[in-house]
Scaffold this active site. Sequence first.
Site, short mmCIF file in Angstrom:
data_model
loop_
_atom_site.label_atom_id
_atom_site.label_comp_id
_atom_site.label_asym_id
_atom_site.label_seq_id
_atom_site.Cartn_x
_atom_site.Cartn_y
_atom_site.Cartn_z
N ASP A 16 -5.65 2.17 3.45
CA ASP A 16 -5.06 1.14 4.32
C ASP A 16 -6.05 -0.01 4.52
O ASP A 16 -5.69 -1.18 4.46
CB ASP A 16 -4.70 1.73 5.69
CG ASP A 16 -3.70 2.86 5.56
OD1 ASP A 16 -2.79 2.77 4.71
OD2 ASP A 16 -3.83 3.86 6.31
N GLY A 75 -0.65 8.18 0.30
CA GLY A 75 -0.69 9.47 -0.39
C GLY A 75 0.35 10.42 0.14
O GLY A 75 0.84 11.29 -0.59
N LYS A 82 0.86 -1.19 0.00
CA LYS A 82 0.00 0.00 0.00
C LYS A 82 0.89 1.24 0.00
O LYS A 82 1.72 1.44 0.91
CB LYS A 82 -0.93 -0.01 1.22
CG LYS A 82 -2.01 1.07 1.15
CD LYS A 82 -1.58 2.36 1.79
CE LYS A 82 -2.58 3.47 1.65
NZ LYS A 82 -2.28 4.60 2.54
N LYS A 95 -4.18 2.89 9.64
CA LYS A 95 -3.08 2.04 9.17
C LYS A 95 -2.83 0.89 10.16
O LYS A 95 -2.82 -0.27 9.77
CB LYS A 95 -1.82 2.89 9.02
CG LYS A 95 -0.83 2.30 8.03
CD LYS A 95 0.37 3.22 7.81
CE LYS A 95 0.03 4.60 7.33
NZ LYS A 95 -0.71 4.63 6.07
N GLY A 140 -4.58 10.95 -0.01
CA GLY A 140 -5.21 11.96 0.86
C GLY A 140 -4.78 13.38 0.52
O GLY A 140 -5.62 14.26 0.32
N1 LIG Z 1 2.85 7.46 16.43
C1 LIG Z 1 2.99 7.81 15.15
N2 LIG Z 1 4.06 7.36 14.46
C2 LIG Z 1 4.26 7.70 13.16
N3 LIG Z 1 3.42 8.52 12.48
C3 LIG Z 1 2.32 8.98 13.11
C4 LIG Z 1 2.05 8.63 14.47
N4 LIG Z 1 0.88 9.23 14.83
C5 LIG Z 1 0.47 9.93 13.77
N5 LIG Z 1 1.31 9.77 12.73
C6 LIG Z 1 1.13 10.44 11.44
O1 LIG Z 1 0.67 9.47 10.51
C7 LIG Z 1 1.18 9.88 9.25
C8 LIG Z 1 1.02 8.72 8.29
O2 LIG Z 1 -0.36 8.55 8.01
P1 LIG Z 1 -0.96 9.16 6.67
O3 LIG Z 1 -0.63 10.60 6.57
O4 LIG Z 1 -2.37 8.75 6.53
O5 LIG Z 1 -0.02 8.37 5.68
P2 LIG Z 1 -0.26 7.70 4.29
O6 LIG Z 1 -0.79 8.79 3.39
O7 LIG Z 1 1.11 7.27 3.96
O8 LIG Z 1 -1.23 6.58 4.48
C9 LIG Z 1 2.58 10.34 9.56
O9 LIG Z 1 3.08 11.22 8.58
C10 LIG Z 1 2.40 11.04 10.88
O10 LIG Z 1 2.16 12.42 10.71
C1 LIG Z 2 -12.31 7.22 3.86
C2 LIG Z 2 -11.00 7.88 3.63
O1 LIG Z 2 -10.48 8.55 4.51
N1 LIG Z 2 -10.41 7.69 2.45
C3 LIG Z 2 -9.15 8.26 2.08
C4 LIG Z 2 -8.72 7.65 0.77
C5 LIG Z 2 -7.31 8.04 0.40
C6 LIG Z 2 -6.28 7.49 1.36
O2 LIG Z 2 -6.48 6.52 2.07
O3 LIG Z 2 -5.11 8.16 1.29
P1 LIG Z 2 -3.84 8.04 2.23
O4 LIG Z 2 -3.11 6.81 1.85
O5 LIG Z 2 -3.06 9.25 1.89
O6 LIG Z 2 -4.23 8.00 3.68
C7 LIG Z 2 -9.26 9.80 1.93
O7 LIG Z 2 -10.30 10.28 1.49
O8 LIG Z 2 -8.27 10.48 2.24
#
Ligand SMILES: Nc1ncnc2c1ncn2[C@@H]1O[C@H](COP(=O)(O)OP(=O)(O)O)[C@@H](O)[C@H]1O
Ligand SMILES: CC(=O)N[C@@H](CCC(=O)OP(=O)(O)O)C(=O)O
Length: 254
Positions: free
Chosen positions: A158, A11, A8, A213, A41
């Site tokens: 995720d 974003g 995965k 995640k 995202g």
């Molecule tokens: N305990 C933690 N450890 C690492 N990252 C964390 C934690 N809590 C929150 N985060 C946040 O989660 C982010 C990753 O999630 P997300 O932005 O949704 O990532 P992705 O787009 O890769 O799925 C990190 O950049 C960080 O800001």
């Molecule tokens: C329901 C929900 O939250 N969907 C996510 C889909 C994209 C996603 O998961 O992006 P990341 O990998 O950057 O987290 C969103 O709208 O942001």
Amino acid sequence: MKEILVVKCGGSILARLGTAFFQSLRGLQQDYQLVVVHGGGPEIDELLQLRGIPVEKKNGLRVTSAEVLEAVQMSLCGLVNKQLTAKLKQHGMPAFGMAGCDGDLLLARQLDEELGFVGEVVSVNAGLLHSLIGKGLVPVIAPVGIDEAGQLYNINGDTAAGAVASALGAKQLLFVTDVPGVLQDGKMIETADKALLDSLIEQEVITGGMIPKVQAAVASLQGDVERVVIVDGLRGFIQDGCMQGTAVTKGVNV
Ligand SMILES: Nc1ncnc2c1ncn2[C@@H]1O[C@H](COP(=O)(O)OP(=O)(O)O)[C@@H](O)[C@H]1O
Ligand SMILES: CC(=O)N[C@@H](CCC(=O)OP(=O)(O)O)C(=O)O
């Protein structure tokens, strides 16, 4: 037949994925059949901002009105999916980009009325993925699902990746993000089980997008998935044959 590995790509990192990342992925492709699920995202946020639509999230999930859903489709199924498909091809991996709504790949239903058009996965069309894999292609999946009535849903990337890994009987699931793993006081936690992760969420050490995640990681370990690792896409994430990141484990935490 090679074992399936679901990757995965978050974003948070998509726009910055470079040669080190794709070389690591290429290395994995020698031993595994890859299936990629992506997020997007930040790309959705950007489009919403351009359109003057506010961003609202609850526990890391986007509150998705009809107009937000349209931006999700444009970003995920359009721009992001095709950019990633192109990048994989540029690095020698033949990719087949599609969205979860194509061919009932991700059949979905509404998760929670309060979140609007946010879906949870009801079933995955594993046969479709197996047929692409059989043709030597790397499926690249945008997490937009559909229900039997043809309603589209925004699914967290995720969660979608966890569902795809479970449906394919994959043993391993990799979350590529913009941090080295789950961090506490700035340090990466090498292994974490459900109990530890729950308590870190409770203590608000784990927040935002890291919540879905780790929850997806834990949920996938209840099925056939044996190993989930959260890794940093900014670096080559394999060193001396080992994945560098937080391994989410079934067992009792040490
Ligand atoms: N305990 C933690 N450890 C690492 N990252 C964390 C934690 N809590 C929150 N985060 C946040 O989660 C982010 C990753 O999630 P997300 O932005 O949704 O990532 P992705 O787009 O890769 O799925 C990190 O950049 C960080 O800001
Ligand atoms: C329901 C929900 O939250 N969907 C996510 C889909 C994209 C996603 O998961 O992006 P990341 O990998 O950057 O987290 C969103 O709208 O942001």
